[in-house]
Design a protein around this motif. Structure first.
Motif, PDB file in Angstrom:
ATOM      1  N   ALA A  33       0.857  -1.185   0.000  1.00  0.00           N
ATOM      2  CA  ALA A  33       0.000   0.000   0.000  1.00  0.00           C
ATOM      3  C   ALA A  33       0.893   1.234   0.000  1.00  0.00           C
ATOM      4  O   ALA A  33       1.871   1.295   0.754  1.00  0.00           O
ATOM      5  CB  ALA A  33      -0.912  -0.005   1.222  1.00  0.00           C
ATOM      6  N   VAL A  34       0.551   2.211  -0.840  1.00  0.00           N
ATOM      7  CA  VAL A  34       1.381   3.414  -0.981  1.00  0.00           C
ATOM      8  C   VAL A  34       0.514   4.650  -0.803  1.00  0.00           C
ATOM      9  O   VAL A  34      -0.497   4.806  -1.505  1.00  0.00           O
ATOM     10  CB  VAL A  34       2.074   3.468  -2.360  1.00  0.00           C
ATOM     11  N   MET A 122       3.967   2.106   2.416  1.00  0.00           N
ATOM     12  CA  MET A 122       4.986   3.077   2.060  1.00  0.00           C
ATOM     13  C   MET A 122       4.312   4.433   1.909  1.00  0.00           C
ATOM     14  O   MET A 122       3.163   4.513   1.446  1.00  0.00           O
ATOM     15  CB  MET A 122       5.697   2.680   0.760  1.00  0.00           C
ATOM     16  N   VAL A 123       5.007   5.504   2.272  1.00  0.00           N
ATOM     17  CA  VAL A 123       4.419   6.844   2.197  1.00  0.00           C
ATOM     18  C   VAL A 123       5.413   7.811   1.559  1.00  0.00           C
ATOM     19  O   VAL A 123       6.621   7.667   1.701  1.00  0.00           O
ATOM     20  CB  VAL A 123       4.010   7.359   3.595  1.00  0.00           C
ATOM     21  N   THR A 124       4.865   8.808   0.855  1.00  0.00           N
ATOM     22  CA  THR A 124       5.747   9.822   0.270  1.00  0.00           C
ATOM     23  C   THR A 124       6.352  10.708   1.344  1.00  0.00           C
ATOM     24  O   THR A 124       7.456  11.224   1.196  1.00  0.00           O
ATOM     25  CB  THR A 124       4.972  10.727  -0.702  1.00  0.00           C
ATOM     26  N   GLY A 125       5.613  10.915   2.420  1.00  0.00           N
ATOM     27  CA  GLY A 125       5.988  11.896   3.434  1.00  0.00           C
ATOM     28  C   GLY A 125       5.240  13.186   3.188  1.00  0.00           C
ATOM     29  O   GLY A 125       4.879  13.510   2.055  1.00  0.00           O
ATOM     30  N   PRO A 126       4.974  13.945   4.233  1.00  0.00           N
ATOM     31  CA  PRO A 126       4.176  15.170   4.096  1.00  0.00           C
ATOM     32  C   PRO A 126       4.980  16.305   3.487  1.00  0.00           C
ATOM     33  O   PRO A 126       6.208  16.290   3.469  1.00  0.00           O
ATOM     34  CB  PRO A 126       3.799  15.489   5.546  1.00  0.00           C
ATOM     35  N   PHE A 127       4.273  17.286   2.974  1.00  0.00           N
ATOM     36  CA  PHE A 127       4.885  18.528   2.501  1.00  0.00           C
ATOM     37  C   PHE A 127       5.119  19.408   3.721  1.00  0.00           C
ATOM     38  O   PHE A 127       4.173  19.766   4.423  1.00  0.00           O
ATOM     39  CB  PHE A 127       3.960  19.222   1.510  1.00  0.00           C
ATOM     40  N   THR A 128       6.372  19.716   4.003  1.00  0.00           N
ATOM     41  CA  THR A 128       6.723  20.384   5.249  1.00  0.00           C
ATOM     42  C   THR A 128       7.011  21.868   5.029  1.00  0.00           C
ATOM     43  O   THR A 128       7.137  22.343   3.901  1.00  0.00           O
ATOM     44  CB  THR A 128       7.965  19.727   5.871  1.00  0.00           C
ATOM     45  N   VAL A 159      -0.537  -3.799  -5.685  1.00  0.00           N
ATOM     46  CA  VAL A 159       0.044  -2.536  -5.262  1.00  0.00           C
ATOM     47  C   VAL A 159      -1.082  -1.516  -5.333  1.00  0.00           C
ATOM     48  O   VAL A 159      -1.615  -1.246  -6.413  1.00  0.00           O
ATOM     49  CB  VAL A 159       1.219  -2.109  -6.157  1.00  0.00           C
ATOM     50  N   VAL A 160      -1.482  -0.987  -4.179  1.00  0.00           N
ATOM     51  CA  VAL A 160      -2.619  -0.072  -4.094  1.00  0.00           C
ATOM     52  C   VAL A 160      -2.093   1.304  -3.722  1.00  0.00           C
ATOM     53  O   VAL A 160      -1.471   1.473  -2.665  1.00  0.00           O
ATOM     54  CB  VAL A 160      -3.645  -0.555  -3.051  1.00  0.00           C
ATOM     55  N   VAL A 161      -2.332   2.290  -4.583  1.00  0.00           N
ATOM     56  CA  VAL A 161      -1.774   3.627  -4.406  1.00  0.00           C
ATOM     57  C   VAL A 161      -2.901   4.633  -4.193  1.00  0.00           C
ATOM     58  O   VAL A 161      -3.786   4.776  -5.043  1.00  0.00           O
ATOM     59  CB  VAL A 161      -0.913   4.057  -5.605  1.00  0.00           C
TER      60      VAL A 161
END
Length: 326
Positions: A33-34, A122-128, A159-161
């Motif tokens: 999962a992404v 898995m994660v992109t990460g937040p916009f900081t 793979v689920v995005v």
């Protein structure tokens, strides 16, 4: 199978994608999962608390490792520094597979237990705040696109995005990386506006697009969606007490999800399975190259100081028979 969930902000795409991930996990199917939405909500929707979600490693922060691993011994890529989000694989590249262990998963994926099953998240990460004024969120999601370009998946592997809200996915070629795209739409004019944009943009790329009607309350809502999206309407989902409890942080056992909603998730799985026979790896590879050359010409060559068109391996086709480089 590579599956995207898209829709306007607030449409319920993250909720639907998390339910679909839970459904697959409940049937013991391997899932990556992404969370590719810059507003990071997939982790909490899968049951993580705030601290656990905040501790997830961001793909963007491990981009040098990802590039170095995927580059492998590909002689067409002079260094990892010359790789961009669209860089295609070639002879000597390392590939990612759903069921394996590898350094990318070790660094960027974390297991999430779901009703006896487990998925990789898995994660992109937040916009900081540090990103403001110096980068755009597409730099965050670029790591996801690079991984998808190097991913080989087979039948009964998922793979689920959870994609960025709205039509922003078209800022890159990532919208072509999926076997099927589920567009979550509410029965409102705004709810179907993203559908129209997606349908128009994706028309020339063979994108399989199906609409999931969400927050559908009555026949009038259903009739509206049918009139607006026609045969692309796959299934509708209504109110869910199970989802309400999940959003409060107290989800019941997944087997207690309402029968109608469990049936809807099964229809999503059937639709995804049906696209396996439609796979065209040559077209998939061609599209990878197409968007790579566009990005190389518009900004990539200038940024890297290299001729990125030379990274294209004309004899390489990504498919399930490709042997991974160790």
């Amino acid at each position: 199978m590579k599956i995207a969930f898209v829709g306007k902000g607030g449409s319920g795409k993250t909720t639907l994608s998390s339910l679909f991930v839970r459904h697959l996990a409940a049937t013991a199917q391997p899932v990556v999962a992404v969370d590719a939405d810059i507003n990071q909500h997939l982790g909490p929707a899968l049951g993580l608390d705030e601290a656990e979600a905040a501790a997830l490693p961001a793909l963007g922060e491990h981009l040098p490792l990802i590039k170095d691993y995927l580059r492998g011994t590909n002689p067409r890529i002079a260094s990892a520094d010359t790789m961009i989000k669209t860089t295609p694989p070639g002879e000597g590249s390392r590939l990612l597979r759903v069921r394996e262990n590898n350094p990318v998963y070790d660094a960027c994926a974390r297991p999430v237990e779901l009703d006896g099953g487990a998925v990789r998240l898995m994660v992109t990460g937040p916009f900081t705040d540090a990103d403001l004024g110096v980068s755009c969120y597409h730099s965050k999601t670029g790591a996801v696109e690079l991984c998808l370009n190097h991913l080989v998946d087979g039948r009964d592997e998922f793979v689920v995005v959870d994609m960025t809200a709205g039509s922003d996915s078209f800022a890159s070629g990532m919208f072509t990386r999926f076997d099927i795209t589920f567009l979550v739409a509410e029965p409102t004019r705004k709810g179907v506006s993203v559908y129209r944009q997606y349908k128009e943009y994706a028309r020339d790329f063979g994108v399989v697009l199906k609409v999931v009607g969400n927050k559908v309350r009555d026949q009038d809502d259903l009739d509206f969606l049918r009139a607006e999206v026609g045969d692309d309407l796959l299934v509708t989902v209504g109110h869910s007490d199970w989802v309400r409890a999940m959003e409060k942080g107290r989800p019941p056992r997944f087997e207690l999800l309402e029968d109608a909603n469990r049936h809807a998730l099964r229809l999503l799985e059937i639709a995804a399975d049906a696209t396996y026979e439609l796979r065209d790896w040559e077209r998939y590879t061609r599209q990878t190259v197409h968007f790579h050359l566009k990005n190389a010409q518009s900004w990539g060559n200038a940024r890297t100081g290299a001729d990125l068109a030379a990274q294209v391996d004309p004899g390489f086709v990504l498919d399930e028979s490709v042997t991974a480089t160790v």
